[in-house]
Motif scaffolding. Structure first.
Motif, PDB file in Angstrom:
ATOM      1  N   ASP A 122       0.819  -1.216   0.000  1.00  0.00           N
ATOM      2  CA  ASP A 122       0.000   0.000   0.000  1.00  0.00           C
ATOM      3  C   ASP A 122       0.850   1.261   0.000  1.00  0.00           C
ATOM      4  OD1 ASP A 122      -2.573  -1.330   0.152  1.00  0.00           O
ATOM      5  OD2 ASP A 122      -2.016  -1.870   2.201  1.00  0.00           O
ATOM      6  N   TYR A 123       2.042   1.178   0.568  1.00  0.00           N
ATOM      7  CA  TYR A 123       2.913   2.344   0.629  1.00  0.00           C
ATOM      8  C   TYR A 123       4.324   1.900   1.010  1.00  0.00           C
ATOM      9  CZ  TYR A 123       1.729   1.816   5.609  1.00  0.00           C
ATOM     10  OH  TYR A 123       1.513   1.315   6.872  1.00  0.00           O
ATOM     11  N   VAL A 124       5.276   2.784   0.755  1.00  0.00           N
ATOM     12  CA  VAL A 124       6.676   2.570   1.115  1.00  0.00           C
ATOM     13  C   VAL A 124       7.026   3.497   2.267  1.00  0.00           C
ATOM     14  CG1 VAL A 124       9.073   2.953   0.358  1.00  0.00           C
ATOM     15  CG2 VAL A 124       7.448   1.792  -1.152  1.00  0.00           C
ATOM     16  N   ILE A 125       7.764   2.982   3.240  1.00  0.00           N
ATOM     17  CA  ILE A 125       8.318   3.801   4.312  1.00  0.00           C
ATOM     18  C   ILE A 125       9.819   3.928   4.074  1.00  0.00           C
ATOM     19  CG2 ILE A 125       8.824   3.954   6.775  1.00  0.00           C
ATOM     20  CD1 ILE A 125       6.293   2.590   7.405  1.00  0.00           C
ATOM     21  N   ALA A 126      10.347   5.138   4.179  1.00  0.00           N
ATOM     22  CA  ALA A 126      11.781   5.352   3.972  1.00  0.00           C
ATOM     23  C   ALA A 126      12.295   6.397   4.949  1.00  0.00           C
ATOM     24  CB  ALA A 126      12.049   5.799   2.543  1.00  0.00           C
ATOM     25  N   ALA A 127      13.512   6.164   5.450  1.00  0.00           N
ATOM     26  CA  ALA A 127      14.159   7.131   6.337  1.00  0.00           C
ATOM     27  C   ALA A 127      14.638   8.324   5.526  1.00  0.00           C
ATOM     28  CB  ALA A 127      15.320   6.472   7.066  1.00  0.00           C
ATOM     29  N   GLU A 128      14.406   9.510   6.051  1.00  0.00           N
ATOM     30  CA  GLU A 128      14.856  10.732   5.404  1.00  0.00           C
ATOM     31  C   GLU A 128      15.936  11.381   6.249  1.00  0.00           C
ATOM     32  OE1 GLU A 128      13.061  14.772   3.331  1.00  0.00           O
ATOM     33  OE2 GLU A 128      11.844  13.673   4.797  1.00  0.00           O
ATOM     34  N   LYS A 129      17.153  11.385   5.731  1.00  0.00           N
ATOM     35  CA  LYS A 129      18.273  11.950   6.465  1.00  0.00           C
ATOM     36  C   LYS A 129      18.291  13.468   6.298  1.00  0.00           C
ATOM     37  CE  LYS A 129      20.938   7.719   5.802  1.00  0.00           C
ATOM     38  NZ  LYS A 129      20.645   7.228   7.153  1.00  0.00           N
ATOM     39  N   ALA A 130      18.930  14.140   7.244  1.00  0.00           N
ATOM     40  CA  ALA A 130      19.017  15.598   7.191  1.00  0.00           C
ATOM     41  C   ALA A 130      19.818  16.035   5.966  1.00  0.00           C
ATOM     42  CB  ALA A 130      19.675  16.127   8.469  1.00  0.00           C
ATOM     43  N   GLY A 131      19.437  17.173   5.387  1.00  0.00           N
ATOM     44  CA  GLY A 131      20.142  17.679   4.216  1.00  0.00           C
ATOM     45  C   GLY A 131      19.692  16.991   2.949  1.00  0.00           C
ATOM     46  N   SER A 132      20.477  17.153   1.892  1.00  0.00           N
ATOM     47  CA  SER A 132      20.163  16.526   0.618  1.00  0.00           C
ATOM     48  C   SER A 132      20.342  15.019   0.710  1.00  0.00           C
ATOM     49  CB  SER A 132      21.073  17.090  -0.489  1.00  0.00           C
ATOM     50  OG  SER A 132      20.806  16.462  -1.717  1.00  0.00           O
ATOM     51  N   ASP A 133      19.327  14.262   0.331  1.00  0.00           N
ATOM     52  CA  ASP A 133      19.350  12.806   0.485  1.00  0.00           C
ATOM     53  C   ASP A 133      19.138  12.157  -0.886  1.00  0.00           C
ATOM     54  OD1 ASP A 133      19.080  10.162   1.174  1.00  0.00           O
ATOM     55  OD2 ASP A 133      17.836  10.537   2.930  1.00  0.00           O
ATOM     56  N   GLY A 134      20.241  11.887  -1.580  1.00  0.00           N
ATOM     57  CA  GLY A 134      20.161  11.275  -2.897  1.00  0.00           C
ATOM     58  C   GLY A 134      19.605   9.874  -2.869  1.00  0.00           C
ATOM     59  N   LEU A 135      19.873   9.134  -1.786  1.00  0.00           N
ATOM     60  CA  LEU A 135      19.378   7.763  -1.695  1.00  0.00           C
ATOM     61  C   LEU A 135      17.866   7.742  -1.519  1.00  0.00           C
ATOM     62  CD1 LEU A 135      22.155   6.188   0.562  1.00  0.00           C
ATOM     63  CD2 LEU A 135      22.033   6.338  -1.919  1.00  0.00           C
ATOM     64  N   LEU A 136      17.339   8.727  -0.794  1.00  0.00           N
ATOM     65  CA  LEU A 136      15.891   8.836  -0.657  1.00  0.00           C
ATOM     66  C   LEU A 136      15.253   9.127  -2.007  1.00  0.00           C
ATOM     67  CD1 LEU A 136      13.416   8.978   1.279  1.00  0.00           C
ATOM     68  CD2 LEU A 136      13.813  11.443   1.381  1.00  0.00           C
ATOM     69  N   ALA A 137      15.919   9.950  -2.806  1.00  0.00           N
ATOM     70  CA  ALA A 137      15.390  10.287  -4.120  1.00  0.00           C
ATOM     71  C   ALA A 137      15.260   9.050  -4.999  1.00  0.00           C
ATOM     72  CB  ALA A 137      16.291  11.324  -4.792  1.00  0.00           C
ATOM     73  N   VAL A 138      16.231   8.135  -4.907  1.00  0.00           N
ATOM     74  CA  VAL A 138      16.159   6.904  -5.697  1.00  0.00           C
ATOM     75  C   VAL A 138      14.999   6.038  -5.212  1.00  0.00           C
ATOM     76  CG1 VAL A 138      17.368   4.790  -6.341  1.00  0.00           C
ATOM     77  CG2 VAL A 138      18.607   6.946  -6.235  1.00  0.00           C
ATOM     78  N   ARG A 139      14.831   5.929  -3.906  1.00  0.00           N
ATOM     79  CA  ARG A 139      13.693   5.166  -3.378  1.00  0.00           C
ATOM     80  C   ARG A 139      12.366   5.777  -3.847  1.00  0.00           C
ATOM     81  NH1 ARG A 139      17.327   4.725   1.160  1.00  0.00           N
ATOM     82  NH2 ARG A 139      17.576   2.552   1.831  1.00  0.00           N
ATOM     83  N   ARG A 140      12.309   7.108  -3.836  1.00  0.00           N
ATOM     84  CA  ARG A 140      11.094   7.785  -4.278  1.00  0.00           C
ATOM     85  C   ARG A 140      10.818   7.475  -5.755  1.00  0.00           C
ATOM     86  NH1 ARG A 140       8.870  11.815  -1.417  1.00  0.00           N
ATOM     87  NH2 ARG A 140      10.835  12.364  -0.382  1.00  0.00           N
ATOM     88  N   GLU A 141      11.881   7.446  -6.560  1.00  0.00           N
ATOM     89  CA  GLU A 141      11.734   7.121  -7.978  1.00  0.00           C
ATOM     90  C   GLU A 141      11.189   5.712  -8.174  1.00  0.00           C
ATOM     91  OE1 GLU A 141      14.565   6.425 -11.934  1.00  0.00           O
ATOM     92  OE2 GLU A 141      15.423   7.288 -10.107  1.00  0.00           O
ATOM     93  N   ILE A 142      11.721   4.767  -7.411  1.00  0.00           N
ATOM     94  CA  ILE A 142      11.262   3.379  -7.526  1.00  0.00           C
ATOM     95  C   ILE A 142       9.794   3.269  -7.137  1.00  0.00           C
ATOM     96  CG2 ILE A 142      11.512   1.059  -6.550  1.00  0.00           C
ATOM     97  CD1 ILE A 142      14.533   1.630  -6.347  1.00  0.00           C
ATOM     98  N   ALA A 143       9.419   3.904  -6.028  1.00  0.00           N
ATOM     99  CA  ALA A 143       8.021   3.854  -5.585  1.00  0.00           C
ATOM    100  C   ALA A 143       7.099   4.460  -6.638  1.00  0.00           C
ATOM    101  CB  ALA A 143       7.868   4.583  -4.256  1.00  0.00           C
TER     102      ALA A 143
END
Length: 244
Positions: free
Chosen positions: A27-48
């Motif tokens: 139903d949804y993805v949970i991902a940790a968001e680190k302080a500042g610019s988070d390139g790894l979060l952006a990739v997870r967001r793209e996949i979702a």
């Protein structure tokens, strides 16, 4: 309630059909968001987004990363804080939640440990789907076998590297590198890679003493391009037999 732990390798191109099916059934993805610019979060967001799944970013609790004296306690406390943050979202949303794990969830990643605690607290089921690991990617990129014929490969972290070498390990795959320090290992062979499988990928191989300047430049370039760097390397003593 159900929780899925999904290995995504080094990005969208490594999402297996099995993982894609599991993601689409969530139903949804949970991902940790680190302080500042988070390139790894952006990739997870793209996949979702590619698979039509909502992503919920949860601020990641701070932890001491400056080589603390009690590393185990620092990590345990950090995991406890993460469990509490994720539990709030899961209790509010319910349904089937997915965690997208870099590489493979079974190798130097604690998502399974965190999800075990969440599942116990929430009486939830959970399952795990494998992904392509960094050591596998490293071996493929350099076209090598990770171990000499009949010999083992010791998978470790940079934090433990000197201790493992002192204990007699001669063929080591090193992860979680942090600050790269190979002082005194000039005659060892290295196969190194950073940001494997991404546009900022860099590869270096050779004797440590010969390639050290090139390796440092490549690492800096990868970090400058991506805004982050994740590297892994195989380190082999000069006396070890080499079979590719």
């Amino acid at each position: 309630m159900k929780i899925r732990v999904l290995g995504i390798g080094m990005g969208p191109q490594h999402v297996t059909p099995e993982v894609a099916d599991a993601l689409r059934s969530s139903d949804y993805v949970i991902a940790a968001e680190k302080a500042g610019s988070d390139g790894l979060l952006a990739v997870r967001r793209e996949i979702a987004a590619t698979h039509g799944i909502e992503m919920i970013a949860v601020p990641d609790p701070e932890r001491d990363r400056d080589n603390p004296a009690d590393y185990g306690k620092v990590v345990t406390d950090w995991h406890t804080a993460r469990v509490a943050a994720y539990e709030t979202v899961l209790r509010d949303r319910g349904g089937t939640a997915a965690f997208l794990v870099w590489g493979d969830p079974a190798l130097y990643d604690s998502t399974i440990r965190i999800v075990e605690q969440l599942a116990a607290r929430l009486s939830a089921e959970f399952d795990v789907f494998p992904g392509i690991s960094a050591p596998h990617m490293l071996a493929a990129r350099h076209r090598i076998v990770l171990h000499p014929v009949g010999d083992p490969v010791h998978i470790t972290t940079a934090r433990r590297l000197r201790e493992d070498i002192a204990a007699g390990q001669r063929n080591l795959c090193v992860m979680l590198t942090g600050n790269l320090d190979l002082t005194g290992l000039d005659d060892w062979s290295i196969w190194w890679g950073a940001n494997l499988g991404t546009a900022s990928e860099r590869l270096v191989a050779g004797q440590v003493g010969d390639v050290w300047p090139e390796l440092r430049r490549a690492r800096a370039q990868a970090k400058a391009e991506a805004g982050w760097v994740m590297d892994v390397y195989l380190l082999r003593a000069p006396a070890a037999r080499s079979e590719r």
